[in-house]
Enzyme design. Structure first.
Site, PDB file in Angstrom:
ATOM      1  NE  ARG A 120      36.988  27.321  41.979  1.00 26.39           N
ATOM      2  CZ  ARG A 120      36.961  28.226  41.122  1.00 26.39           C
ATOM      3  NH1 ARG A 120      37.972  29.171  40.605  1.00 26.39           N
ATOM      4  NH2 ARG A 120      35.637  28.522  40.587  1.00 26.39           N
ATOM      5  CD  GLN A 126      34.210  18.149  42.661  1.00 22.86           C
ATOM      6  OE1 GLN A 126      33.099  17.407  42.558  1.00 22.86           O
ATOM      7  NE2 GLN A 126      35.152  18.092  41.809  1.00 22.86           N
ATOM      8  CG  ASP A 129      34.777  25.529  44.592  1.00 22.68           C
ATOM      9  OD1 ASP A 129      35.121  26.495  44.877  1.00 22.68           O
ATOM     10  OD2 ASP A 129      35.256  24.941  43.408  1.00 22.68           O
ATOM     11  CB  SER A 132      32.601  26.257  42.028  1.00 20.18           C
ATOM     12  OG  SER A 132      34.194  26.331  41.507  1.00 20.18           O
ATOM     13  CE1 TYR A 227      41.177  29.122  39.465  1.00 16.82           C
ATOM     14  CE2 TYR A 227      42.964  28.304  40.988  1.00 16.82           C
ATOM     15  CZ  TYR A 227      41.648  28.732  40.791  1.00 16.82           C
ATOM     16  OH  TYR A 227      40.849  28.738  41.713  1.00 16.82           O
TER      17      TYR A 227
HETATM   18  P1  NAD Z   1      37.674  30.471  36.663  1.00 19.33           P
HETATM   19  O1  NAD Z   1      39.053  30.747  37.081  1.00 19.33           O
HETATM   20  O2  NAD Z   1      36.990  29.294  36.882  1.00 19.33           O
HETATM   21  O3  NAD Z   1      37.784  30.865  35.168  1.00 19.33           O
HETATM   22  C1  NAD Z   1      38.373  31.828  34.489  1.00 19.33           C
HETATM   23  C2  NAD Z   1      38.838  31.384  33.295  1.00 19.33           C
HETATM   24  O4  NAD Z   1      39.622  32.345  32.509  1.00 19.33           O
HETATM   25  C3  NAD Z   1      39.604  30.318  33.231  1.00 19.33           C
HETATM   26  O5  NAD Z   1      39.081  29.161  32.528  1.00 19.33           O
HETATM   27  C4  NAD Z   1      41.078  30.645  32.554  1.00 19.33           C
HETATM   28  O6  NAD Z   1      41.601  29.689  31.654  1.00 19.33           O
HETATM   29  C5  NAD Z   1      40.413  31.931  31.802  1.00 19.33           C
HETATM   30  N1  NAD Z   1      41.527  32.805  31.394  1.00 19.33           N
HETATM   31  C6  NAD Z   1      42.752  33.405  32.303  1.00 19.33           C
HETATM   32  N2  NAD Z   1      42.995  34.125  31.528  1.00 19.33           N
HETATM   33  C7  NAD Z   1      42.608  34.428  30.301  1.00 19.33           C
HETATM   34  C8  NAD Z   1      42.798  34.990  29.121  1.00 19.33           C
HETATM   35  N3  NAD Z   1      44.044  35.843  28.862  1.00 19.33           N
HETATM   36  N4  NAD Z   1      42.184  34.739  27.707  1.00 19.33           N
HETATM   37  C9  NAD Z   1      41.196  33.968  27.981  1.00 19.33           C
HETATM   38  N5  NAD Z   1      40.927  33.152  29.074  1.00 19.33           N
HETATM   39  C10 NAD Z   1      41.583  33.514  30.066  1.00 19.33           C
HETATM   40  O7  NAD Z   1      36.949  31.464  37.285  1.00 19.33           O
HETATM   41  P2  NAD Z   1      35.302  31.700  37.615  1.00 19.33           P
HETATM   42  O8  NAD Z   1      34.990  31.612  38.843  1.00 19.33           O
HETATM   43  O9  NAD Z   1      34.694  31.253  36.374  1.00 19.33           O
HETATM   44  O10 NAD Z   1      35.016  33.477  37.529  1.00 19.33           O
HETATM   45  C11 NAD Z   1      35.231  34.064  36.267  1.00 19.33           C
HETATM   46  C12 NAD Z   1      35.211  35.762  36.554  1.00 19.33           C
HETATM   47  O11 NAD Z   1      34.046  36.054  37.148  1.00 19.33           O
HETATM   48  C13 NAD Z   1      36.290  36.027  37.568  1.00 19.33           C
HETATM   49  O12 NAD Z   1      36.903  37.202  37.209  1.00 19.33           O
HETATM   50  C14 NAD Z   1      35.535  36.186  38.765  1.00 19.33           C
HETATM   51  O13 NAD Z   1      36.304  37.179  39.627  1.00 19.33           O
HETATM   52  C15 NAD Z   1      34.169  36.778  38.135  1.00 19.33           C
HETATM   53  N6  NAD Z   1      33.144  36.688  39.186  1.00 19.33           N
HETATM   54  C16 NAD Z   1      32.215  37.790  38.899  1.00 19.33           C
HETATM   55  C17 NAD Z   1      31.095  37.923  39.905  1.00 19.33           C
HETATM   56  C18 NAD Z   1      30.459  39.095  39.771  1.00 19.33           C
HETATM   57  O14 NAD Z   1      29.498  39.014  40.555  1.00 19.33           O
HETATM   58  N7  NAD Z   1      30.550  40.000  38.765  1.00 19.33           N
HETATM   59  C19 NAD Z   1      30.802  36.769  40.645  1.00 19.33           C
HETATM   60  C20 NAD Z   1      31.660  35.468  40.428  1.00 19.33           C
HETATM   61  C21 NAD Z   1      32.766  35.505  39.831  1.00 19.33           C
END
Ligand code: NAD
Length: 396
Positions: A120, A126, A129, A132, A227
């Site tokens: 990513r 991009q 992706d 995203s 990440y």
């Molecule tokens: P991303 O990797 O862009 O963002 C995740 C964020 O979590 C990062 O900014 C990271 O720094 C932060 N992080 C990690 N560990 C942490 C901690 N201990 N405390 C605080 N922050 C922490 O991921 P994303 O693409 O934004 O996706 C976020 C979540 O949403 C993921 O779990 C993904 O699987 C989920 N998601 C769910 C759905 C759904 O339908 N429910 C759809 C898409 C994504």
């Protein structure tokens, strides 16, 4: 070259890999496009609109003859059984969570390309992706879902019948989904605070009109590839304890924290849920079969705690907006397909970091470095950094 779009195998999946606009783009690049009859039905895209865009509508069995098969999720067992060596399969194949699928595709001699492994941080990646694009949709929908579930207003309302104070929303994790959830909650008028272990996200959070929460107990925890790194046990405990007080002061909490290849970190403990006020809403976007960011949340299920907190284990949010999600995904997958082609054919170049990042199997073997080690060890969960599978959170 002939590409085919399948009807998704998962019964609750409403997205489709190509929309008519993307079909027209691929036709303009001289590709033949087959679409399995009914593939777009659940996204309100009838066979006729695909035909108008230049696709050939075919019955289910015929898609298996294409050079590349495009999908959103994983292929069905029936489709895998019909694949022939040398064919390519493109989708969000989730091989890190399901290394056994990568092994089956390798055994079928298929070139499997997984969009969820796109590096990513590469600027040229991009447009491809899909994580995203889909996380953006999920973040939006999580905030809308929270607002629809919350029994009070998000905005400040001054009416003849009284004044409603704005909802206080806390977003935990400010990656793609978190930032979109912040923007959406702000547009609905909530007062938003957000937290992430990567302090570099503070500027983005503030530019969306939210307050960035800094914890005294946990320092910066940036890892590789943009990440976060997994926290140590001590850091994790300190984080949970300090977050508890903040969580209790909010009406709505939306959690989005993840470290790829790891179990989602638990940020909202049972104690934190107990400290919240009745009527509060928690949306756990990290909820999965491996656990979630909220203690006790279950993917696809909404539960109410004894003290009246609604906990939504949000799963499959992009699929609940199939028109928008399919349009974005179609742009991602067609950009990747065209990028991997030369002179009208797939011409995979594994010396290219982007392509090496997404190809998981080729010529009968699992070749992705994050998977090759675990290919003989099906239940293990691979770490994309190539390290030991680990948990980053409390026991589930
Ligand atoms: P991303 O990797 O862009 O963002 C995740 C964020 O979590 C990062 O900014 C990271 O720094 C932060 N992080 C990690 N560990 C942490 C901690 N201990 N405390 C605080 N922050 C922490 O991921 P994303 O693409 O934004 O996706 C976020 C979540 O949403 C993921 O779990 C993904 O699987 C989920 N998601 C769910 C759905 C759904 O339908 N429910 C759809 C898409 C994504």
């Amino acid at each position: 070259m002939k590409v085919a779009v399948v009807k998704e195998a998962a019964p609750d999946e409403r997205r489709v890999a190509l929309v008519p606009e993307a079909v027209a783009k691929l036709r303009a690049a001289d590709l033949e496009v087959l679409v399995e009859s009914g593939a777009g039905d659940r996204a309100w895209l009838a066979d006729g609109v695909y035909a108008k865009a230049g696709a050939t509508i075919v019955p289910a069995g015929e898609v298996a003859g294409a050079d590349a098969i495009l999908m959103v999720g994983q292929p069905s067992e029936q489709l895998i059984a019909r694949l022939r060596p040398g064919q390519a399969v493109f989708g969000l194949l989730a091989p890190l969570a399901d290394p056994a699928l990568a092994a089956r595709l390798a055994a079928a001699g298929v070139t499997a390309v997984s969009l969820d492994l796109i590096p990513r941080t590469l600027p040229r990646a991009q447009p491809m992706d899909a994580l995203s694009s889909q996380a953006n949709i999920a973040g939006y929908k999580a905030a809308v879902l929270a607002a629809a579930t919350f029994g009070r207003f998000f905005p400040l309302l001054i009416t003849a019948a009284g004044t409603a104070r704005p909802a206080k929303v806390l977003i935990l994790g400010t990656g793609v989904a978190g930032l979109q959830a912040i923007g959406t909650a702000r547009r609905l008028g909530a007062v938003v605070t957000a937290y992430d272990v990567r302090p570099e996200t503070k500027t983005e959070v503030e530019s969306l009109g939210a307050t960035f929460l800094e914890l005294a107990a946990v320092g910066p925890a940036a890892g590789d590839g943009g990440y976060a790194r997994a926290l140590t046990e001590d850091e994790r405990q300190a984080q949970q304890e300090e977050l508890t007080g903040h969580i209790a002061r909010h009406d709505v909490v939306i959690t989005t924290a993840q470290v790829p290849g790891r179990r989602p970190p638990v940020l909202v403990t049972a104690d934190a849920l107990k400290a919240m006020v009745a009527g509060s809403v928690v949306v756990d976007m990290g909820a999965s079969d491996l656990g979630g960011n909220v203690d006790g949340s279950l993917p696809g299920q909404t539960v109410t705690t004894e003290n009246g907190i609604t906990v939504i284990g949000a799963g499959g949010l992009p699929s609940t907006m199939p028109a928008a999600a399919s349009a974005m995904y179609a742009r991602n997958i067609s950009a990747l397909l065209l990028y991997m082609m030369k002179d009208g054919k797939l011409a995979i170049d594994l010396s290219d970091e982007l392509q090496a990042g997404v190809v998981i199997s080729r010529d009968g073997s699992v070749i992705h470095p994050a998977l090759a080690a675990s290919a003989d060890d099906e239940p293990a969960r691979a770490d994309p950094a190539g390290g030991t599978p680990d948990v980053n959170g409390a026991a589930h």
